[in-house]
Design a protein around this motif. Sequence first.
Motif: not given
Length: 256
Positions: A172-173, A176-177, A185, A187, A243-245
């Motif tokens: 996910t991280r 997202a990056c 986005r 998550n 995003t990324g969480h």
Amino acid sequence: MMEDSPFKGQVVVITGGAGAIGAAIGLLMGRSGARIALWDLNRTALDAIAADLSAQGIDCCVHAGDLTLETEVEAAHAMTLAAFGRVDMLVTATGISPREDAVTQPVGNWQRSLDVNMTSVFLASRIIVREMLERGVKGRIVHLGSIMGLSGGGLYPNLAYHATKGAIVNMTRAMACEWAPHGIRVNSVAPTWVDTPFIGALKADPDAMRKIAEVTPLGRIARPEEVAHGVAFLLGAQSAMITGHTLPIDGGFLAR
Ligand SMILES: NC(=O)c1ccc[n+]([C@@H]2O[C@H](COP(=O)([O-])OP(=O)(O)OC[C@H]3O[C@@H](n4cnc5c(N)ncnc54)[C@H](O)[C@@H]3O)[C@@H](O)[C@H]2O)c1
């Protein structure tokens, strides 16, 4: 369809869409105006869920196939584009939980967990994001993780599940990056035990249910609709800066 239709006309693909949580997400998103594409192994369940959604006036299409296979993911994507012409959102809700001791687990079962819980997520994300990039779509993706991806122990040994759900946190991280510069986005949610057939054996065991109540501050398992609401939040405009969480939906399990 509800009067409030925040996702009106948008298309969401749900992998594992014939499962209990996937189906709850499909229903909530459909009632919120989205068009629903369900991808899953289980044709019988897919057809029943699609009939139910259609009866409620929700646009829906399905593809039955093994989503660990690139060819099946390509076929599912082609079917979705033929039906709806676009994809705006992806939810990955495929999953298996072998619940085996690490020291006795056959490597085939380990590998199948990686294939279903990680590779199917990679393949679906890759094909959908490729097309989002081509069309300049600011898409949104939510993966189904688990509290077991954020803790080392549950009620029983389950290394393959812990490993693959932990991977979801970092996939996910990384996604997202990689895709944030394009406005996409990514998550995930990390539910506690949810009232679905996935935990049928636990529900049939009063001792296990008592232990779950003890380790969960809110004292109960979650309902599929409660997970669906978390997913819808992360897909919607209210979470535009997130995003990324990984959002725990856990009755306080991880707060202990
Ligand atoms: N139920 C829980 O307690 C719980 C808790 C935390 C996280 N989760 C996660 O939520 C997700 C959904 O769980 P659920 O409770 O709805 O389980 P479920 O078994 O009802 O749904 C999973 C779906 O994935 C599909 N699937 C499995 N392998 C597949 C493959 N190779 N190709 C295509 N489809 C495949 C199954 O057919 C099924 O419909 C899973 O990722 C699970 O790990 C569940």
